[in-house]
Design a protein around this motif. Structure first.
Motif, PDB file in Angstrom:
ATOM      1  N   TYR A 239      -5.759   3.659  -1.774  1.00 56.33           N
ATOM      2  CA  TYR A 239      -4.340   3.371  -2.018  1.00 56.33           C
ATOM      3  C   TYR A 239      -3.561   3.221  -0.710  1.00 56.33           C
ATOM      4  O   TYR A 239      -2.620   2.424  -0.635  1.00 56.33           O
ATOM      5  CB  TYR A 239      -3.722   4.463  -2.894  1.00 56.33           C
ATOM      6  CG  TYR A 239      -4.121   4.339  -4.344  1.00 56.33           C
ATOM      7  CD1 TYR A 239      -3.675   3.276  -5.123  1.00 56.33           C
ATOM      8  CD2 TYR A 239      -4.985   5.262  -4.929  1.00 56.33           C
ATOM      9  CE1 TYR A 239      -4.065   3.142  -6.454  1.00 56.33           C
ATOM     10  CE2 TYR A 239      -5.386   5.128  -6.257  1.00 56.33           C
ATOM     11  CZ  TYR A 239      -4.912   4.075  -7.006  1.00 56.33           C
ATOM     12  OH  TYR A 239      -5.305   3.931  -8.315  1.00 56.33           O
ATOM     13  N   ALA A 240      -3.959   3.956   0.327  1.00 59.13           N
ATOM     14  CA  ALA A 240      -3.306   3.815   1.637  1.00 59.13           C
ATOM     15  C   ALA A 240      -3.587   2.426   2.209  1.00 59.13           C
ATOM     16  O   ALA A 240      -2.691   1.777   2.766  1.00 59.13           O
ATOM     17  CB  ALA A 240      -3.799   4.900   2.596  1.00 59.13           C
ATOM     18  N   ASN A 241      -4.827   1.965   2.071  1.00 64.40           N
ATOM     19  CA  ASN A 241      -5.186   0.636   2.572  1.00 64.40           C
ATOM     20  C   ASN A 241      -4.505  -0.462   1.765  1.00 64.40           C
ATOM     21  O   ASN A 241      -4.133  -1.512   2.313  1.00 64.40           O
ATOM     22  CB  ASN A 241      -6.708   0.456   2.513  1.00 64.40           C
ATOM     23  CG  ASN A 241      -7.162  -0.844   3.141  1.00 64.40           C
ATOM     24  OD1 ASN A 241      -7.084  -1.032   4.346  1.00 64.40           O
ATOM     25  ND2 ASN A 241      -7.637  -1.770   2.305  1.00 64.40           N
ATOM     26  N   LYS A 242      -4.316  -0.201   0.472  1.00 60.10           N
ATOM     27  CA  LYS A 242      -3.648  -1.177  -0.388  1.00 60.10           C
ATOM     28  C   LYS A 242      -2.167  -1.279  -0.034  1.00 60.10           C
ATOM     29  O   LYS A 242      -1.573  -2.362  -0.067  1.00 60.10           O
ATOM     30  CB  LYS A 242      -3.813  -0.753  -1.851  1.00 60.10           C
ATOM     31  CG  LYS A 242      -3.519  -1.855  -2.860  1.00 60.10           C
ATOM     32  CD  LYS A 242      -3.872  -1.417  -4.268  1.00 60.10           C
ATOM     33  CE  LYS A 242      -3.616  -2.532  -5.264  1.00 60.10           C
ATOM     34  NZ  LYS A 242      -3.948  -2.102  -6.657  1.00 60.10           N
ATOM     35  N   SER A 243      -1.560  -0.138   0.310  1.00 60.56           N
ATOM     36  CA  SER A 243      -0.140  -0.112   0.670  1.00 60.56           C
ATOM     37  C   SER A 243       0.109  -0.665   2.068  1.00 60.56           C
ATOM     38  O   SER A 243       1.139  -1.290   2.326  1.00 60.56           O
ATOM     39  CB  SER A 243       0.399   1.320   0.586  1.00 60.56           C
ATOM     40  OG  SER A 243       0.221   1.862  -0.701  1.00 60.56           O
ATOM     41  N   LEU A 244      -0.856  -0.416   2.991  1.00 66.11           N
ATOM     42  CA  LEU A 244      -0.701  -0.861   4.385  1.00 66.11           C
ATOM     43  C   LEU A 244      -1.936  -1.652   4.816  1.00 66.11           C
ATOM     44  O   LEU A 244      -2.720  -1.202   5.659  1.00 66.11           O
ATOM     45  CB  LEU A 244      -0.510   0.351   5.305  1.00 66.11           C
ATOM     46  CG  LEU A 244       0.731   1.209   5.040  1.00 66.11           C
ATOM     47  CD1 LEU A 244       0.629   2.532   5.798  1.00 66.11           C
ATOM     48  CD2 LEU A 244       1.999   0.468   5.446  1.00 66.11           C
TER      49      LEU A 244
END
Length: 292
Positions: A239-244
């Motif tokens: 989810y962190a990679n998806k957001s950033l």
């Protein structure tokens, strides 16, 4: 009556195992996230460094060929990530949008200059490196001015060092806390079986024979906790990679794999060592000391 007591003991034991797995999972998860943060600090820092532009303003007398040649030269330079040409007309349109007023119509002319926005590779985003580059570019006859936000670069580098240091301190602190909490949980689970340990010892079982099932049980709980922690880490990383996506957090598979493997090894080692010393403690106690 005996059946009820056995059920009570079984529930108590299951509750003890559950608390060990839960507490171990939480501390391993937190430790893993901190580990990923420490190892990705440079990547995050590099990303923000590379968002700081150095702007080259050309004189009005500068020829198109001179500006194009400089852009091509900078594109090939070691310190350049990208170099984007901005005409004076484009700059005027942007400034008009920013201030909400057509200043060109008011002034009767466009006072802005053609420019190049140069974004540097992170290793060169420091006041010392930038000053050297500015000096070199300013010597060109068709360049009017070279500017960058000196205070922003200074603060950015200082803050990155400070944040990196405190993240490392936090990681070491939570590693110690993780070891203490897991050790405490393991000791409580072994404490619930202290009479069984002493009974086995009294009938002639060796210390190694008695320790083996306790250590194996603790290691299995450590593996389960590590797997749960890794699942949580994987979800958060996704989810962190998806957001950033611009940070490319999951590009370095070897780095991520190393952290995940480290968390699994830590989960096994801490539970193994803790269960060894916890069982050893009760093996060395006298029977009357088990009640204290």
């Amino acid at each position: 009556m005996s059946s009820s007591f056995d059920k009570y003991q079984k529930k108590r034991l299951i509750s003890s195992y559950f608390s060990v797995v839960l507490s171990t999972t939480l501390v391993l998860f937190l430790l893993g996230i901190l580990g990923l943060l420490v190892l990705n600090t440079k990547k995050v820092a590099d990303y923000y460094k590379e968002q700081v532009p150095m702007t080259i303003f050309f004189k009005n007398s500068a020829k198109d060929v001179e500006m194009q040649q400089l852009q091509k030269t900078l594109a090939l330079a070691d310190y350049t990530k990208s170099a984007n040409f901005v005409s004076k007309d484009q700059a005027a349109v942007k400034l008009t949008d920013d201030i909400g007023e057509d200043f060109v119509a008011f002034l009767g002319e466009n006072p802005l200059y053609n420019s190049l926005d140069v974004y540097l590779n992170s290793n060169f985003v420091s006041v010392e490196e930038l000053e050297a580059i500015v000096k070199e570019l300013s010597e060109k006859s068709f360049v009017n001015e070279v500017s960058y936000d000196k205070s922003l670069v200074s603060k950015l580098n200082a803050n990155i060092k400070t944040i990196g240091f405190w993240i490392l301190v936090a990681c070491v602190f939570f590693a110690i806390v993780a070891a203490l909490l897991i050790n405490s949980s393991i000791r409580l689970s072994v404490y619930a079986k202290r009479f069984t340990i002493k009974t086995m010892q009294m009938v002639g079982a060796t210390k190694g024979f008695i320790r083996k099932p306790f250590i194996w049980k603790s290691v299995k709980m450590g593996i389960i906790a590590a797997i749960l922690a890794l699942a949580g880490m994987a979800a958060m990383l996704y989810y962190a990679n998806k957001s950033l996506p611009q940070l490319q957090l999951i590009d370095n598979k070897l780095l991520i794999g190393s952290v995940f493997a480290g968390i699994l090894v830590i989960g096994i080692l801490i539970t193994l060592i803790s269960s060894f010393f916890a069982t050893q403690r009760y093996l060395n106690l006298r029977t009357d000391q088990l009640y204290t």
